[in-house]
Design an enzyme around this catalytic site. Sequence first.
Site, PDB file in Angstrom:
ATOM      1  CE  LYS A  54      -1.929  -1.195   3.874  1.00  0.00           C
ATOM      2  NZ  LYS A  54      -1.152  -2.452   4.088  1.00  0.00           N
ATOM      3  CB  SER A 108      -8.934   0.252   6.354  1.00  0.00           C
ATOM      4  OG  SER A 108      -8.262   0.336   5.119  1.00  0.00           O
TER       5      SER A 108
END
Length: 185
Positions: free
Chosen positions: A26, A94
């Site tokens: 990410k 998340s």
Amino acid sequence: MCLDDFGLTTRSGPVFWLTGLSGAGKSTLAYRTSRQLAEQGFHTIVLDGDVLRGGLNSDLNFSADGRAESVRRAAEVAALCAKASIVVFVSLVSPFEAGRARARQIIGPTFHEIYVEADYPTCNARDVKGFYKLAEAGQIQNFTGLTSPYEIPRTPELVVNTMTSDVLECVGKLTDYALTHSGAK
Ligand code: ADP
């Protein structure tokens, strides 16, 4: 479109919300893609979960409640930046569908869920930050993918698979997508 503090119409920037396991890629993709867009004249920001944990979210733990609150805060900051026409990249594990749905609700239609796909064995083998070793030794509680679940996005706007494509290919795919959804300069 939204109204700024002076009543002028401005265009909200997009928010590219990168979710995936720790080590999936990410941050690597967020920073590199952000640079690509910055070089084309866009104002960009990366909201990196690890960086947020050191400041804004330093009072939160990794319990379900702590994670929910860290996602909410990241979404609120992202929404503010987007309102200022900044192209936002959020790099945050998340792990829960509900948290990402809440982020989408806070940010609105400029929210783009990007699933950075790499499975547990791949991320464990990379172990860039040494977290997997510690987690498997029982020294990190609530570790996503091991002792805390990761809920795979069911309908993300984009999937970038970092197991089957190298960094350059992934950055290219995300850059193409981000440019398409950032509007012409
Ligand atoms: P995360 O932010 O998801 O925790 P990082 O970006 O910090 O992950 O680390 C990902 C690691 O995986 C980096 O060392 C990166 O070089 C490596 N990697 C290998 N292949 C890829 C790829 N295709 N895309 C992104 N990162 C990759």
